[in-house]
Design a protein around this motif. Sequence first.
Motif, PDB file in Angstrom:
ATOM      1  N   ALA A 194       1.279   4.909   7.842  1.00  0.00           N
ATOM      2  CA  ALA A 194       1.004   6.289   7.151  1.00  0.00           C
ATOM      3  C   ALA A 194       2.049   7.261   7.665  1.00  0.00           C
ATOM      4  N   PHE A 195       2.568   7.423   8.956  1.00  0.00           N
ATOM      5  CA  PHE A 195       3.370   8.431   9.316  1.00  0.00           C
ATOM      6  C   PHE A 195       4.717   8.452   8.528  1.00  0.00           C
ATOM      7  N   GLY A 196       5.429   7.222   8.290  1.00  0.00           N
ATOM      8  CA  GLY A 196       6.513   6.808   7.523  1.00  0.00           C
ATOM      9  C   GLY A 196       6.231   7.482   6.064  1.00  0.00           C
ATOM     10  N   GLN A 197       4.998   7.246   5.465  1.00  0.00           N
ATOM     11  CA  GLN A 197       4.787   7.691   4.128  1.00  0.00           C
ATOM     12  C   GLN A 197       4.498   9.256   4.111  1.00  0.00           C
ATOM     13  N   SER A 198       4.094   9.974   5.221  1.00  0.00           N
ATOM     14  CA  SER A 198       3.816  11.171   5.025  1.00  0.00           C
ATOM     15  C   SER A 198       4.885  12.284   5.140  1.00  0.00           C
ATOM     16  N   ARG A 199       4.771  13.568   4.771  1.00  0.00           N
ATOM     17  CA  ARG A 199       5.755  14.543   4.548  1.00  0.00           C
ATOM     18  C   ARG A 199       6.443  14.998   5.758  1.00  0.00           C
ATOM     19  N   TYR A 200       5.701  14.626   7.275  1.00  0.00           N
ATOM     20  CA  TYR A 200       6.240  15.033   8.282  1.00  0.00           C
ATOM     21  C   TYR A 200       7.047  14.092   8.909  1.00  0.00           C
ATOM     22  N   ALA A 201       7.292  12.966   8.251  1.00  0.00           N
ATOM     23  CA  ALA A 201       8.512  11.875   8.633  1.00  0.00           C
ATOM     24  C   ALA A 201       9.642  12.355   8.486  1.00  0.00           C
ATOM     25  N   PRO A 202      10.507  12.192   9.479  1.00  0.00           N
ATOM     26  CA  PRO A 202      11.868  12.645   9.306  1.00  0.00           C
ATOM     27  C   PRO A 202      12.664  11.916   8.309  1.00  0.00           C
ATOM     28  N   ILE A 216       1.007  -1.307   0.131  1.00  0.00           N
ATOM     29  CA  ILE A 216       0.108   0.028  -0.017  1.00  0.00           C
ATOM     30  C   ILE A 216       1.059   1.275   0.051  1.00  0.00           C
ATOM     31  N   ARG A 217       0.678   2.072  -0.925  1.00  0.00           N
ATOM     32  CA  ARG A 217       1.363   3.368  -1.102  1.00  0.00           C
ATOM     33  C   ARG A 217       0.356   4.547  -0.699  1.00  0.00           C
ATOM     34  N   SER A 218      -0.835   4.414  -0.702  1.00  0.00           N
ATOM     35  CA  SER A 218      -1.683   5.552  -0.321  1.00  0.00           C
ATOM     36  C   SER A 218      -1.782   5.839   1.189  1.00  0.00           C
ATOM     37  N   LEU A 219      -1.541   7.045   1.399  1.00  0.00           N
ATOM     38  CA  LEU A 219      -1.627   7.567   2.860  1.00  0.00           C
ATOM     39  C   LEU A 219      -2.903   7.212   3.356  1.00  0.00           C
ATOM     40  N   ARG A 220      -4.106   7.632   2.610  1.00  0.00           N
ATOM     41  CA  ARG A 220      -5.717   7.608   2.965  1.00  0.00           C
ATOM     42  C   ARG A 220      -6.000   5.953   3.288  1.00  0.00           C
ATOM     43  N   PHE A 221      -5.418   5.189   2.502  1.00  0.00           N
ATOM     44  CA  PHE A 221      -5.840   3.738   2.393  1.00  0.00           C
ATOM     45  C   PHE A 221      -5.245   3.228   4.031  1.00  0.00           C
ATOM     46  N   CYS A 222      -4.013   3.591   4.177  1.00  0.00           N
ATOM     47  CA  CYS A 222      -3.391   3.229   5.256  1.00  0.00           C
ATOM     48  C   CYS A 222      -4.185   3.879   6.544  1.00  0.00           C
ATOM     49  N   LEU A 223      -4.670   4.904   6.547  1.00  0.00           N
ATOM     50  CA  LEU A 223      -5.472   5.310   7.628  1.00  0.00           C
ATOM     51  C   LEU A 223      -6.703   4.890   7.684  1.00  0.00           C
TER      52      LEU A 223
END
Length: 244
Positions: A193-201, A133-140
């Motif tokens: 989801a956090f790892g794929q988000s723009r907020y992840a370090p 899964i690469r979709s942030l929304r689908f992970c959530l």
Amino acid sequence: CYNILNPHVKYLCKEDRIIYRVIALDLLRFAAIVGMIIFHILYDLANFYHLPIPYDSGWLNIYRLIAIAGAFIFAGGWSSALQNDNLPAVLRLGLTAVLVSAVTYLLFGTQWIRFGILHLLFSCKLLHYMLRIRSLRFCLLISSASFLAALYTPTIIISNNYWAALNITATDFQTLDHYPLLPWLGVFYLGVAFGQSRYAPTPTAINDCSPYLCRLLTVSRHSLLIYLLHQPLILAVLYLCPGI
């Protein structure tokens, strides 16, 4: 060897003598390991030395679920988002989980570990490997569905424990360690989801790290081995301590 979120950034490339690590992820895993060791010292003192330590209720139980288990599972999802979990590594984790079940069955009988935290991480990583899964929304969405389903499963009572992985068990269910997919799959996919988000370090190049940071990274990278060995070592140390 490449970060799937950014193909131009190498990740853990030992052959180039440059190692890229996400320091925040290593810190989270390190903190979870330290917390696990502290908790199991208290657990062993209560169960094997009969000290009045209420490890399964109150703030200690919350600490176990959130600061230790939650951190490990979230970190597992986060790391799966950073790099593709290769199938042999996932299967080795599954084999380790089976070994834990076999050993605890021989030592503790009916309280053997049917679906502990290693079984959970194996199942989550295998599922993520297959779904990719690469979709942030689908992970959530998966995470939310897991949490909602977990509100219902404890109300289902059956006569066996074949569905313990989903938190559907008999009334006499006993085990030393139990982390069912519902709701913990939700925590794993929050990490993804956090790892794929723009907020992840982002990964940082680690060349000549300080001795303290190198030790932290070593502990984080060998978290599975530490998980397997820490309980026997704690029990051995307590046995050798006089007056306990």
